[in-house]
Design a protein around this motif. Structure first.
Motif, PDB file in Angstrom:
ATOM      1  N   ASP A  92       6.233  -9.082 -12.559  1.00  0.00           N
ATOM      2  CA  ASP A  92       7.620  -9.531 -12.556  1.00  0.00           C
ATOM      3  C   ASP A  92       8.200  -9.446 -13.964  1.00  0.00           C
ATOM      4  O   ASP A  92       7.540  -8.953 -14.904  1.00  0.00           O
ATOM      5  CB  ASP A  92       7.741 -10.930 -11.958  1.00  0.00           C
ATOM      6  N   ALA A  93       9.418  -9.901 -14.143  1.00  0.00           N
ATOM      7  CA  ALA A  93      10.093  -9.761 -15.437  1.00  0.00           C
ATOM      8  C   ALA A  93       9.362 -10.498 -16.549  1.00  0.00           C
ATOM      9  O   ALA A  93       9.478 -10.125 -17.723  1.00  0.00           O
ATOM     10  CB  ALA A  93      11.531 -10.272 -15.316  1.00  0.00           C
ATOM     11  N   ALA A  94       8.577 -11.509 -16.191  1.00  0.00           N
ATOM     12  CA  ALA A  94       7.814 -12.262 -17.186  1.00  0.00           C
ATOM     13  C   ALA A  94       6.418 -11.697 -17.391  1.00  0.00           C
ATOM     14  O   ALA A  94       5.622 -12.269 -18.150  1.00  0.00           O
ATOM     15  CB  ALA A  94       7.731 -13.734 -16.772  1.00  0.00           C
ATOM     16  N   GLY A  95       6.085 -10.588 -16.712  1.00  0.00           N
ATOM     17  CA  GLY A  95       4.769  -9.984 -16.869  1.00  0.00           C
ATOM     18  C   GLY A  95       3.690 -10.595 -16.012  1.00  0.00           C
ATOM     19  O   GLY A  95       2.504 -10.332 -16.221  1.00  0.00           O
ATOM     20  N   ARG A  96       4.078 -11.414 -15.027  1.00  0.00           N
ATOM     21  CA  ARG A  96       3.090 -12.048 -14.146  1.00  0.00           C
ATOM     22  C   ARG A  96       2.770 -11.132 -12.965  1.00  0.00           C
ATOM     23  O   ARG A  96       3.674 -10.492 -12.412  1.00  0.00           O
ATOM     24  CB  ARG A  96       3.619 -13.390 -13.624  1.00  0.00           C
ATOM     25  N   PRO A  97       1.494 -11.080 -12.542  1.00  0.00           N
ATOM     26  CA  PRO A  97       1.132 -10.261 -11.370  1.00  0.00           C
ATOM     27  C   PRO A  97       1.601 -10.923 -10.087  1.00  0.00           C
ATOM     28  O   PRO A  97       1.155 -12.018  -9.746  1.00  0.00           O
ATOM     29  CB  PRO A  97      -0.402 -10.202 -11.447  1.00  0.00           C
ATOM     30  N   VAL A  98       2.502 -10.242  -9.384  1.00  0.00           N
ATOM     31  CA  VAL A  98       3.063 -10.817  -8.158  1.00  0.00           C
ATOM     32  C   VAL A  98       2.820  -9.938  -6.945  1.00  0.00           C
ATOM     33  O   VAL A  98       3.030 -10.374  -5.805  1.00  0.00           O
ATOM     34  CB  VAL A  98       4.576 -11.086  -8.315  1.00  0.00           C
ATOM     35  N   GLN A  99       2.368  -8.688  -7.152  1.00  0.00           N
ATOM     36  CA  GLN A  99       2.070  -7.797  -6.031  1.00  0.00           C
ATOM     37  C   GLN A  99       0.873  -6.921  -6.399  1.00  0.00           C
ATOM     38  O   GLN A  99       0.585  -6.702  -7.577  1.00  0.00           O
ATOM     39  CB  GLN A  99       3.278  -6.910  -5.692  1.00  0.00           C
ATOM     40  N   ALA A 100       0.168  -6.457  -5.392  1.00  0.00           N
ATOM     41  CA  ALA A 100      -0.926  -5.506  -5.561  1.00  0.00           C
ATOM     42  C   ALA A 100      -0.678  -4.335  -4.625  1.00  0.00           C
ATOM     43  O   ALA A 100      -0.496  -4.533  -3.414  1.00  0.00           O
ATOM     44  CB  ALA A 100      -2.268  -6.164  -5.253  1.00  0.00           C
ATOM     45  N   ILE A 101      -0.659  -3.126  -5.185  1.00  0.00           N
ATOM     46  CA  ILE A 101      -0.356  -1.921  -4.411  1.00  0.00           C
ATOM     47  C   ILE A 101      -1.610  -1.059  -4.361  1.00  0.00           C
ATOM     48  O   ILE A 101      -2.093  -0.597  -5.401  1.00  0.00           O
ATOM     49  CB  ILE A 101       0.809  -1.131  -5.050  1.00  0.00           C
ATOM     50  N   TRP A 132       0.851  -1.189   0.000  1.00  0.00           N
ATOM     51  CA  TRP A 132       0.000   0.000   0.000  1.00  0.00           C
ATOM     52  C   TRP A 132       0.889   1.242   0.000  1.00  0.00           C
ATOM     53  O   TRP A 132       2.088   1.154   0.244  1.00  0.00           O
ATOM     54  CB  TRP A 132      -0.955   0.010   1.196  1.00  0.00           C
ATOM     55  N   LEU A 133       0.282   2.380  -0.307  1.00  0.00           N
ATOM     56  CA  LEU A 133       1.017   3.633  -0.362  1.00  0.00           C
ATOM     57  C   LEU A 133       0.547   4.533   0.778  1.00  0.00           C
ATOM     58  O   LEU A 133      -0.533   5.135   0.702  1.00  0.00           O
ATOM     59  CB  LEU A 133       0.805   4.327  -1.710  1.00  0.00           C
TER      60      LEU A 133
END
Length: 531
Positions: free
Chosen positions: A399-408, A312-313
């Protein structure tokens, strides 16, 4: 520049958005929408319309809409649809629906008072102005360089705006294009200095003080140049103009900018109407941002133990001048680059809804729902926190492969606390009220933002015209949510959602027709793809 080449996409986008609004808010609630593959038929003001669509509730159009006239199908224009829409809206008895802002004595789910609405003589002009703004954005964009930063490029990708809004690019003010993110704008901030005894501030403001020096006895206050030109505040010993400051790049909300040299986001007031609302930092929202930053930190940390993708921000501080508390108030927000792990690139979810084409859509979607949806539901059920996880409030770390790994998750203005689950004693009553939703209203906001505004659009982009893939995506989402419901003890709201309860869709057309504040927008029910 070919004006016709620019005008055609603007006309098409405006027509598509208004047609979606009519399906959702005018014809649909009256039972006047029928599937007739490959078309959807609807009746608006007695006229039969049709359009090829895909994407389920997202209503993506596969060609120009048409109207039936004299036994044959004719192309539908924006002007014709505006006229038909105005006719039906003038006859609708309830333009409020289930209000997003019920009075404090209302029972959960109780219908709010109807909006007292007269015919809106401004509506057609507002739709036309939004269409013209899209054309202007397209023309300016063709002559501008996009940001090299992939996150900022995604922030500036929303040329056509909200797909279910009748005036998605409505902007007040003559100089709006100079500050438009969609036109790849960038501009220097204006730096002011506020005398110490004329200052109001709270929280950690290190980021503001680092923007430049201030005279003795003063503190630095950055200002959006557009807002400064609109306000024309009195300058003197209390408020000193220090001239241009560092370069700022506007993000999708227009009034929140990123300052690359300082690696910080700043949320300004703007005394202009953007889409539905005049965008201004109310005094209680300034205080509320700092309060929520403190309160959310341990709660999100606890949820992150179960959902390690969540980020989160924070908004750790605000500063303003006492004489222009709301007009010149600025909120400090962390940069998304500071929230992401190394090697992870933040991208605006709304940009992914325009263009996401992974090699394995089902696996990508499963990772996306796990990262984005599950922590939002967990925060509501476990802690009574309402996140507005709509497409413009969520950044997805790829990530580098374009996979969603985080949600901000960002923008604490929309974050609410469920009444009765948080001790707000000691807060100013106005601040406490602004931070609070009752349970029914809070859950409706969670479901609308997360499922209707957000996931339906991502699913439609991934599936394209493949209806079977679309169904498979929603089955996968249902499996993830059913597993989460079991882990959380089968809470009633989640059980109802999985059982197929209709989803609440925000009535943007009705509130714009009513000329009401965005907070007065109600909901209309739509089919639940999880059923």
């Amino acid at each position: 520049m070919d004006v016709l080449a620019i005008g055609a996409p603007a006309e098409e986008a405006t027509l598509a958005a208004l047609l979606r609004c009519c399906v959702r808010e005018v014809a649909g609630p009256r039972g006047l929408v029928w599937p007739a593959p490959p078309y959807v038929l609807m009746r608006v003001a007695g006229t039969l319309l049709r359009a090829r669509t895909h994407g389920g509730a997202a209503l993506r159009l596969d060609g120009p809409p048409e109207r039936l006239e004299g036994g044959s199908w004719q192309p539908l224009t924006v002007a014709e649809l505006v006229r038909l829409t105005e006719t039906d809206l003038a006859d609708l008895p309830d333009l409020a629906g289930l209000s997003d802002r019920q009075d404090e004595h209302a029972r959960p789910g109780r219908r709010a008072a109807h909006l007292d609405v007269e015919p809106n003589g401004e509506f057609a002009a507002q739709v036309a102005a939004s269409r013209d703004a899209i054309a202007a954005i397209l023309a300016a964009r063709a002559q501008a360089e996009p940001p090299a930063d992939p996150w900022l490029a995604s922030e500036q990708a929303l040329v056509y705006g909200h797909p279910f809004h009748p005036t998605p690019k409505a902007r007040d003010g003559a100089d709006w294009l100079r500050y438009a993110p969609e036109a790849h704008a960038a501009f220097p901030l204006r730096l002011l200095a506020v005398r110490d005894d004329a200052l109001a501030e709270e929280g950690d403001l290190t980021a503001l003080d680092a923007l430049g020096p201030a005279p003795a006895g003063h503190r630095l206050l950055p200002a959006h140049p557009w807002q400064l030109a609109l306000l024309r505040p009195a300058l003197g010993s209390e408020l000193v103009d220090l001239g241009p400051g560092p370069l700022a790049v506007p993000t999708s909300s227009v009034r929140t900018v990123y300052v690359p040299d300082a690696e910080v986001c700043l949320k300004f007031s703007l005394d202009v109407r953007i889409t539905n609302c005049v965008r201004k930092n109310a005094w209680y929202e300034l205080a509320g941002a700092v309060e929520l930053t403190s309160r959310l930190a341990p709660l999100i940390a606890e949820v992150a133990a179960r959902h390690p993708a969540v980020r989160w921000l924070p908004e750790p501080g605000y500063r303003t001048a006492l004489g222009q508390r709301e007009g010149l108030g600025v909120i400090v927000r962390a940069s998304p680059w500071t929230a992401c792990d190394p090697g992870v690139t933040p991208v605006l979810a709304a940009a992914l809804a325009l263009d996401a084409a992974p090699a394995d859509p089902l696996a990508w979607w499963t990772a996306y729902v796990s990262a984005v949806a599950l922590p939002v539901v967990d925060l509501y059920v476990s802690h009574g926190v309402v996140l507005e996880a709509h497409l413009q409030n969520v950044l997805v770390g790829l990530d580098a492969a374009g996979r969603p790994v985080q949600a901000i998750f960002r923008d604490l203005e929309g974050v609410k606390l469920v009444a009765g689950r948080h001790d707000l004693d000691g807060l100013h009553p106005a601040v406490a009220a602004a931070l609070t939703h009752d349970p029914a209203r809070g859950w409706a906001r969670v479901v609308y933002c997360l499922f209707v505004n957000h996931l339906t659009e991502i699913a439609a982009t991934l599936a394209g015209p493949d209806d079977e893939l679309l169904r498979a995506l929603w089955r996968a989402a249902r499996d993830l949510l059913a597993r989460q419901a079991a882990e959380l003890g089968q809470p009633l709201p989640l059980r109802d959602l999985l059982a197929g309860a209709p989803l609440p869709a925000k009535a943007n057309l009705r509130v714009r027709w009513a000329r009401a504040a965005d907070r007065s927008a109600g909901y209309v029910p739509i089919a639940n793809p999880l059923a």
